[in-house]
Write an enzyme that holds these catalytic residues in place. Structure first.
Site, PDB file in Angstrom:
ATOM      1  N   ASP A 131      83.182  46.688 -15.324  1.00 23.12           N
ATOM      2  CA  ASP A 131      83.256  46.099 -13.988  1.00 23.12           C
ATOM      3  C   ASP A 131      83.159  47.253 -12.987  1.00 23.12           C
ATOM      4  OD1 ASP A 131      84.139  45.121 -11.491  1.00 23.12           O
ATOM      5  OD2 ASP A 131      85.321  43.547 -12.448  1.00 23.12           O
ATOM      6  N   ASP A 169      87.237  48.952 -16.358  1.00 22.70           N
ATOM      7  CA  ASP A 169      87.647  47.616 -16.787  1.00 22.70           C
ATOM      8  C   ASP A 169      86.517  46.993 -17.598  1.00 22.70           C
ATOM      9  OD1 ASP A 169      88.732  45.112 -17.101  1.00 22.70           O
ATOM     10  OD2 ASP A 169      88.428  44.484 -15.028  1.00 22.70           O
ATOM     11  N   ASP A 180      85.673  43.551 -19.287  1.00 21.27           N
ATOM     12  CA  ASP A 180      86.056  42.142 -19.362  1.00 21.27           C
ATOM     13  C   ASP A 180      85.065  41.441 -20.276  1.00 21.27           C
ATOM     14  OD1 ASP A 180      86.874  39.527 -18.955  1.00 21.27           O
ATOM     15  OD2 ASP A 180      87.235  39.810 -16.821  1.00 21.27           O
TER      16      ASP A 180
END
Length: 357
Positions: A261, A97, A99
């Protein structure tokens, strides 16, 4: 919740349900083995659901008025069991992930101070609005492409998908790899390699007679070599030919590492947004991404719709490059991509909508 707020929610629920009635949802092929979860517009999380088909998935998200739709990254013997222990874990995707709010200056350009939406650098305490500028989304895409290269070259991972999250990030999901059946420990090692968490730059010799890392070398020397080849003139062999070797190496490390992440990758029972679903904070589609990606109102299925809204705050901000100026309580109409996003962020009340004539 006020009557007007409830009516605003109902309008949004109606728009989402209408979209889902015809949406092309693209869950993993083994959908019957995945846990299904959704979050409603009021913030209630509903988990431990199981479906046998895409049509059942569609039916659930419409019936339960979902604002967010997920499936598990793991496959289970009994995905609908009420506890994780009872589900019977079989395997899990390797998920990353990215972000963009981790990047400097990318948490959002605006915040709410009392009754106003103001630039984030204004001298007041307020909640940052998570609508990030296009430049940050572009940087996130560059980061996920960098991650793709690292996984291919150093971990021999070829079978994966890249998804735009529908809001402010990207997911890379690898399936059918040797890591499918591995637990958190090995996934932690992968994260540490990708991010460079445990890499000691001090192990790279930068004395004048030491050889500069090259891109063909294995591991982190190779990754540093790739970065250095972008930074330095070609043909250099030793650090004696480089001004400020320590500073150059540090900058190469920053260029080579990938910001992910970490917990998302390590967790073997994480949830994943379904491609084709909508993000409940933006109204944008979760989409599969291939060689190119462009961010804009075209990602909203409500683009082209006419939405009528009433401002909850005094607003002066840009959304998709369009300047939005409203006084508190003022009514206005906007393209659906903008109107829905502002409503989902709680900045306006969605009063009505209609298709263009």
């Amino acid at each position: 919740m006020s009557t007007s707020s409830r009516q605003g929610y109902s309008k949004l629920e109606g728009l989402f349900s209408k979209y889902y009635s015809k949406a092309k949802l693209e869950p993993p092929d083994d959908l019957p083995e995945r846990e299904v979860a959704l979050q409603t517009f009021s913030g209630v999380m509903i988990r431990h659901l199981a479906v046998r088909s895409v049509e059942e998935l569609r039916k659930i998200v419409i019936e339960k008025k979902g604002a967010h739709l997920f499936v598990s990254t793991a496959s289970y013997e009994d995905p609908g069991a009420p506890s994780m222990d009872e589900k019977g874990w079989k395997r899990a995707d390797l998920q990353f992930d990215i972000d963009v709010d981790h990047f400097e200056g990318c948490k959002g350009d605006y915040k709410i101070c009392k009754d106003e939406v103001v630039p984030v650098n204004e001298d007041c305490e307020g909640k940052v609005i998570g609508i990030v500028p296009e430049r940050c989304i572009e940087r996130g895409f560059e980061e996920v492409k960098k991650l793709e290269k690292v996984l291919k070259k150093y971990l021999s991972i070829e079978n994966f998908e890249i998804h735009f999250s529908g809001n402010r990030g990207f997911h890379l999901i690898a399936r059918g790899t040797p890591y499918d059946f591995e637990g958190s420990d090995l996934r932690r090692e992968i994260v540490d390699f990708v991010t460079g968490n445990l890499f000691d730059l001090g192990k790279i010799c930068i004395k004048s007679n030491c050889v500069i890392p090259k891109s063909w070398e294995p591991g982190w020397r190779g990754r540093l070599g790739e970065a250095l080849e972008l930074m330095l003139p070609s043909g250099l062999k030793t650090w004696s030919e480089v001004d400020d070797p320590k500073g150059v190496l540090e900058r190469a490390f920053e260029l080579a590492k990938v910001d992910v992440d970490e917990q998302v990758t390590v967790d073997t029972s994480r949830l994943l947004r379904v491609p084709g679903s909508l993000h409940g904070k933006s109204g944008l589609r979760v989409v599969k991404v291939y060689s190119n990606f462009s961010y804009g109102p075209h990602l909203s299925p409500f683009h082209g719709l006419e939405t009528y809204v009433q401002a909850k705050y005094s607003i002066d901000m840009k959304v998709f490059g369009e300047r939005i100026v409203l006084s508190k309580g003022e009514k206005a109409s906007f393209d659906g991509a903008i109107g829905v996003m502002l409503a989902l962020r709680g900045l306006v009340e969605l009063i009505d909508y209609r298709a263009p004539t």
